[in-house]
Write a protein that holds these residues in place. Structure first.
Motif, mmCIF file in Angstrom:
data_model
loop_
_atom_site.group_PDB
_atom_site.id
_atom_site.type_symbol
_atom_site.label_atom_id
_atom_site.label_comp_id
_atom_site.label_asym_id
_atom_site.label_seq_id
_atom_site.Cartn_x
_atom_site.Cartn_y
_atom_site.Cartn_z
ATOM 1 N N ILE A 245 0.844 -1.191 0.000
ATOM 2 C CA ILE A 245 0.000 0.000 0.000
ATOM 3 C C ILE A 245 0.878 1.239 0.000
ATOM 4 N N ALA A 246 0.321 2.343 -0.509
ATOM 5 C CA ALA A 246 1.067 3.597 -0.537
ATOM 6 C C ALA A 246 1.159 4.174 0.871
ATOM 7 N N THR A 247 2.316 4.785 1.181
ATOM 8 C CA THR A 247 2.449 5.446 2.472
ATOM 9 C C THR A 247 1.664 6.755 2.469
ATOM 10 N N GLN A 248 1.153 7.135 3.633
ATOM 11 C CA GLN A 248 0.347 8.336 3.780
ATOM 12 C C GLN A 248 0.910 9.194 4.906
ATOM 13 N N ASP A 249 0.644 10.490 4.844
ATOM 14 C CA ASP A 249 1.068 11.413 5.896
ATOM 15 C C ASP A 249 0.008 11.573 6.978
ATOM 16 N N PHE A 250 -1.077 10.830 6.853
ATOM 17 C CA PHE A 250 -2.188 10.959 7.805
ATOM 18 C C PHE A 250 -2.841 9.599 7.969
ATOM 19 N N ALA A 251 -3.681 9.474 8.995
ATOM 20 C CA ALA A 251 -4.353 8.214 9.264
ATOM 21 C C ALA A 251 -5.442 7.946 8.228
ATOM 22 N N VAL A 252 -5.576 6.698 7.845
ATOM 23 C CA VAL A 252 -6.648 6.264 6.953
ATOM 24 C C VAL A 252 -7.325 5.075 7.619
ATOM 25 N N SER A 254 -9.037 1.824 8.532
ATOM 26 C CA SER A 254 -9.157 0.564 7.802
ATOM 27 C C SER A 254 -10.599 0.104 7.705
#
Length: 268
Positions: A245-252, A254
């Protein structure tokens, strides 16, 4: 049956773990580590072998490799010029009957960093002489392109970190850039790995294989460490194929709940 072999020069390698043969506590430990690693390609320093004058460990390594169908990759470790490297490669071809060669031309005594100018000159000459060249290089994109396009190398072997340092992937962003900019090239991280997790990291970013020696040979239990690297490399490759999965700068979240009704407690 392996559905994901590594193809180099028309040969299908079932393992993406290339293993060095120097510095093991005993010839028996070397043979057992080769078996535990599952490797299909072992490297051998010709200059070191000739200087040592003892071919017992070499013979055992060759027997162990042959027993499991592995190929031998002689290297030009210790060479300081293109002329010296070409001469040693030709000697290795005569001695071992293989046109595969790991090309090393060192330019700095402290870091053992490859000399890019002598490396490119030697690679160009060796390809003309019919060798399949595996050049040990830095992660410099321009040099790597020239090794592929001008010299005609079949593989690129950028370092993870200085040889034997155990630092892992010192410049992962540069390695990712190589993978993105040279999508068709076969990339093998060579040198500097110290832990199985570092090997897994390389495979997870799309690197095709890793080559290491010291991390196994100098481990308290070389055979167990060889098996650990084997499993980490398999896991890293499987993760890359599955799609990280792509890294993110914020919470996603699940399990998104926005816009959906849900109960806070038991129904009355």
């Amino acid at each position: 049956m392996n559905d994901d072999p590594l193809i180099i020069d028309g040969a299908a390698l079932a393992s993406r773990f290339f293993l060095g043969t120097a510095g093991y506590p005993s010839p028996a430990a070397l043979a057992e580590a080769i078996e535990a690693s599952g490797t299909q390609l072992i490297t051998l320093g010709l200059k070191r072998t000739l200087q040592a004058g003892d071919n017992g460990a070499l013979a055992l390594a060759l027997d162990a490799a042959q027993a499991r169908g592995a190929r031998l990759l002689p290297n030009t470790a210790g060479c300081r010029s293109a002329h010296e490297a070409v001469a040693l490669a030709c000697m290795a071809r005569e001695l071992y009957g293989t046109h595969w060669i790991k090309l090393e031309v060192v330019g700095d005594e402290l870091t053992l960093q490859p000399d890019p100018f002598e490396l490119l000159a030697a690679a160009t000459e060796l390809v003309k002489l019919g060798f399949t060249v595996f050049p040990y290089c830095t992660e410099d994109l321009v040099l790597c392109r020239r090794l592929l396009d001008e010299a005609g190398c079949a593989v690129l072997m950028p370092w993870g970190a200085p040889i034997g340092s155990g630092q892992g992937l010192a410049h992962p962003r540069a390695l990712r850039t190589l993978r993105e900019r040279l999508p068709e090239a076969t990339l093998v991280v060579d040198a500097g790995l110290g832990a199985p997790s570092q090997a897994a990291q390389a495979l997870e970013m799309g690197i095709d294989a890793v080559l290491l020696n010291t991390a196994v040979a100098k481990a308290r239990e070389p055979v167990r460490m060889a098996a650990a690297f084997r499993d980490a490399i398999v896991a890293g490759r499987a993760a890359w194929r599955a799609g990280l999965i792509a890294t993110q700068d914020f919470a996603v979240a699940s399990t998104p709940v926005s816009g959906h009704a849900f109960l806070l407690g038991d129904a009355a």
